[in-house]
Write a protein that holds these residues in place. Structure first.
Motif, PDB file in Angstrom:
ATOM      1  N   LEU A  14       0.825  -1.211   0.000  1.00 51.04           N
ATOM      2  CA  LEU A  14       0.000   0.000   0.000  1.00 51.04           C
ATOM      3  C   LEU A  14       0.860   1.263   0.000  1.00 51.04           C
ATOM      4  CD1 LEU A  14      -2.854  -1.025   2.473  1.00 51.04           C
ATOM      5  CD2 LEU A  14      -3.028  -0.699  -0.011  1.00 51.04           C
ATOM      6  N   GLU A  15       1.975   1.213   0.722  1.00 58.62           N
ATOM      7  CA  GLU A  15       2.901   2.349   0.714  1.00 58.62           C
ATOM      8  C   GLU A  15       3.386   2.627  -0.710  1.00 58.62           C
ATOM      9  OE1 GLU A  15       7.138   3.678   2.771  1.00 58.62           O
ATOM     10  OE2 GLU A  15       6.556   1.575   2.822  1.00 58.62           O
ATOM     11  N   PHE A  16       3.714   1.567  -1.435  1.00 62.08           N
ATOM     12  CA  PHE A  16       4.226   1.760  -2.789  1.00 62.08           C
ATOM     13  C   PHE A  16       3.117   2.143  -3.768  1.00 62.08           C
ATOM     14  CE2 PHE A  16       8.015   0.423  -0.910  1.00 62.08           C
ATOM     15  CZ  PHE A  16       9.010   0.963  -1.706  1.00 62.08           C
ATOM     16  N   PHE A  17       1.885   1.701  -3.520  1.00 61.66           N
ATOM     17  CA  PHE A  17       0.763   2.186  -4.331  1.00 61.66           C
ATOM     18  C   PHE A  17       0.530   3.674  -4.074  1.00 61.66           C
ATOM     19  CE2 PHE A  17      -0.925  -2.362  -4.254  1.00 61.66           C
ATOM     20  CZ  PHE A  17      -0.389  -2.647  -5.498  1.00 61.66           C
ATOM     21  N   TYR A  18       0.714   4.106  -2.826  1.00 63.26           N
ATOM     22  CA  TYR A  18       0.567   5.531  -2.506  1.00 63.26           C
ATOM     23  C   TYR A  18       1.656   6.347  -3.198  1.00 63.26           C
ATOM     24  CZ  TYR A  18       0.208   9.879   0.114  1.00 63.26           C
ATOM     25  OH  TYR A  18       0.088  11.201   0.459  1.00 63.26           O
ATOM     26  N   ILE A  19       2.887   5.854  -3.163  1.00 69.14           N
ATOM     27  CA  ILE A  19       3.970   6.544  -3.872  1.00 69.14           C
ATOM     28  C   ILE A  19       3.641   6.610  -5.360  1.00 69.14           C
ATOM     29  CG2 ILE A  19       6.415   6.452  -4.517  1.00 69.14           C
ATOM     30  CD1 ILE A  19       6.912   5.090  -1.756  1.00 69.14           C
ATOM     31  N   MET A  20       3.127   5.504  -5.911  1.00 72.45           N
ATOM     32  CA  MET A  20       2.732   5.494  -7.322  1.00 72.45           C
ATOM     33  C   MET A  20       1.663   6.556  -7.581  1.00 72.45           C
ATOM     34  SD  MET A  20       0.810   2.639  -9.663  1.00 72.45           S
ATOM     35  CE  MET A  20      -0.794   3.072  -9.022  1.00 72.45           C
ATOM     36  N   TYR A  21       0.677   6.631  -6.702  1.00 76.81           N
ATOM     37  CA  TYR A  21      -0.375   7.638  -6.857  1.00 76.81           C
ATOM     38  C   TYR A  21       0.222   9.046  -6.893  1.00 76.81           C
ATOM     39  CZ  TYR A  21      -3.941  10.959  -5.511  1.00 76.81           C
ATOM     40  OH  TYR A  21      -4.739  12.076  -5.463  1.00 76.81           O
ATOM     41  N   LEU A  22       1.099   9.342  -5.931  1.00 77.02           N
ATOM     42  CA  LEU A  22       1.708  10.672  -5.886  1.00 77.02           C
ATOM     43  C   LEU A  22       2.490  10.970  -7.158  1.00 77.02           C
ATOM     44  CD1 LEU A  22       3.052  10.852  -2.218  1.00 77.02           C
ATOM     45  CD2 LEU A  22       1.073  12.054  -3.161  1.00 77.02           C
ATOM     46  N   GLU A  23       3.269   9.994  -7.607  1.00 78.22           N
ATOM     47  CA  GLU A  23       4.160  10.232  -8.746  1.00 78.22           C
ATOM     48  C   GLU A  23       3.435  10.193 -10.093  1.00 78.22           C
ATOM     49  OE1 GLU A  23       8.288   8.501  -6.810  1.00 78.22           O
ATOM     50  OE2 GLU A  23       7.085   7.184  -8.077  1.00 78.22           O
ATOM     51  N   THR A  24       2.409   9.357 -10.206  1.00 76.75           N
ATOM     52  CA  THR A  24       1.784   9.138 -11.504  1.00 76.75           C
ATOM     53  C   THR A  24       0.512   9.943 -11.705  1.00 76.75           C
ATOM     54  OG1 THR A  24       2.704   6.914 -11.526  1.00 76.75           O
ATOM     55  CG2 THR A  24       0.943   7.348 -13.080  1.00 76.75           C
ATOM     56  N   PHE A  25      -0.310  10.041 -10.682  1.00 75.94           N
ATOM     57  CA  PHE A  25      -1.621  10.668 -10.848  1.00 75.94           C
ATOM     58  C   PHE A  25      -1.715  12.051 -10.200  1.00 75.94           C
ATOM     59  CE2 PHE A  25      -2.301   6.051 -10.940  1.00 75.94           C
ATOM     60  CZ  PHE A  25      -2.738   5.936 -12.251  1.00 75.94           C
ATOM     61  N   ALA A  26      -0.940  12.297  -9.164  1.00 74.41           N
ATOM     62  CA  ALA A  26      -0.982  13.591  -8.465  1.00 74.41           C
ATOM     63  C   ALA A  26       0.382  14.262  -8.551  1.00 74.41           C
ATOM     64  CB  ALA A  26      -1.389  13.373  -7.008  1.00 74.41           C
ATOM     65  N   THR A  27       0.981  14.185  -9.711  1.00 74.53           N
ATOM     66  CA  THR A  27       2.373  14.577  -9.900  1.00 74.53           C
ATOM     67  C   THR A  27       2.687  15.987  -9.402  1.00 74.53           C
ATOM     68  OG1 THR A  27       2.390  13.153 -11.843  1.00 74.53           O
ATOM     69  CG2 THR A  27       4.259  14.634 -11.566  1.00 74.53           C
ATOM     70  N   SER A  28       1.848  16.938  -9.699  1.00 72.28           N
ATOM     71  CA  SER A  28       2.170  18.316  -9.308  1.00 72.28           C
ATOM     72  C   SER A  28       1.281  18.829  -8.178  1.00 72.28           C
ATOM     73  CB  SER A  28       2.086  19.243 -10.523  1.00 72.28           C
ATOM     74  OG  SER A  28       0.799  19.183 -11.083  1.00 72.28           O
ATOM     75  N   SER A  29       0.761  17.913  -7.369  1.00 68.96           N
ATOM     76  CA  SER A  29      -0.104  18.315  -6.256  1.00 68.96           C
ATOM     77  C   SER A  29       0.720  18.899  -5.104  1.00 68.96           C
ATOM     78  CB  SER A  29      -0.891  17.106  -5.744  1.00 68.96           C
ATOM     79  OG  SER A  29      -0.035  16.229  -5.041  1.00 68.96           O
ATOM     80  N   PRO A  30       0.075  19.637  -4.220  1.00 66.81           N
ATOM     81  CA  PRO A  30       0.786  20.159  -3.045  1.00 66.81           C
ATOM     82  C   PRO A  30       1.390  19.036  -2.183  1.00 66.81           C
ATOM     83  CG  PRO A  30      -1.326  21.264  -3.279  1.00 66.81           C
ATOM     84  CD  PRO A  30      -1.303  20.154  -4.288  1.00 66.81           C
ATOM     85  N   LYS A  31       0.675  17.915  -2.054  1.00 60.82           N
ATOM     86  CA  LYS A  31       1.180  16.807  -1.234  1.00 60.82           C
ATOM     87  C   LYS A  31       2.433  16.205  -1.860  1.00 60.82           C
ATOM     88  CE  LYS A  31       1.094  14.058   2.237  1.00 60.82           C
ATOM     89  NZ  LYS A  31       1.403  14.566   3.573  1.00 60.82           N
ATOM     90  N   THR A  32       2.435  16.017  -3.175  1.00 64.89           N
ATOM     91  CA  THR A  32       3.622  15.484  -3.854  1.00 64.89           C
ATOM     92  C   THR A  32       4.793  16.445  -3.700  1.00 64.89           C
ATOM     93  OG1 THR A  32       2.201  14.334  -5.436  1.00 64.89           O
ATOM     94  CG2 THR A  32       4.511  14.596  -6.047  1.00 64.89           C
ATOM     95  N   ALA A  33       4.521  17.742  -3.829  1.00 68.36           N
ATOM     96  CA  ALA A  33       5.577  18.746  -3.650  1.00 68.36           C
ATOM     97  C   ALA A  33       6.157  18.661  -2.239  1.00 68.36           C
ATOM     98  CB  ALA A  33       5.023  20.139  -3.927  1.00 68.36           C
ATOM     99  N   GLN A  34       5.292  18.496  -1.250  1.00 66.33           N
ATOM    100  CA  GLN A  34       5.748  18.390   0.142  1.00 66.33           C
ATOM    101  C   GLN A  34       6.565  17.116   0.361  1.00 66.33           C
ATOM    102  OE1 GLN A  34       2.564  17.870   2.932  1.00 66.33           O
ATOM    103  NE2 GLN A  34       3.957  17.601   4.659  1.00 66.33           N
ATOM    104  N   VAL A  35       6.051  15.984  -0.110  1.00 65.11           N
ATOM    105  CA  VAL A  35       6.725  14.701   0.109  1.00 65.11           C
ATOM    106  C   VAL A  35       8.111  14.684  -0.531  1.00 65.11           C
ATOM    107  CG1 VAL A  35       6.654  12.240  -0.493  1.00 65.11           C
ATOM    108  CG2 VAL A  35       4.620  13.360   0.439  1.00 65.11           C
TER     109      VAL A  35
END
Length: 118
Positions: A14-35
């Motif tokens: 699940l951790e790696f699916f979350y990383i995938m979500y951040l990198e693939t689907f929410a690439t430029s989101s505030p959360k991805t920028a923070q992480v």
């Protein structure tokens, strides 16, 4: 103990699916920028977005590999956990030391359980 190990493998997946979500689907989101410690503007650049999305697919496949191991072939779980830890160690060396624990911490705990509680 087997149930606990299985639950931990699911959490790592699940951790790696979350990383995938951040990198693939929410690439430029505030959360991805923070992480990832990058600006949203930088993450929105086409080249960076493409690199992140490609990397996200790899992370998703790691998650799928762990789930496949749980269901069909448990012998691949330990090698995948070792792979995760090695990648986290390289990330800690090359980028940010906290990556070892944030990306590899749960995998380290899970691997230790697999190795010492058979």
């Amino acid at each position: 103990m087997s149930l606990i190990k299985s639950i931990l493998v699911v959490f790592v997946a699940l951790e790696f699916f979350y990383i995938m979500y951040l990198e693939t689907f929410a690439t430029s989101s505030p959360k991805t920028a923070q992480v990832f410690g990058m600006s949203q503007e930088k993450l929105a650049e086409k080249e960076i977005r493409t690199l992140f999305q490609n990397q996200g697919i790899y992370n998703g496949l790691i998650g799928l590999g762990l789930l496949y191991g749980l269901i069909f072939n448990p012998s691949i779980i330990i090698p995948i956990l070792i792979f995760i830890i090695l990648v986290a160690a390289y990330g800690a060396y090359s980028s940010n030391p906290k990556i070892l624990l944030t990306q590899g911490g749960l995998a380290i705990i899970t691997l230790l359980l697999y190795l010492f509680n058979r």
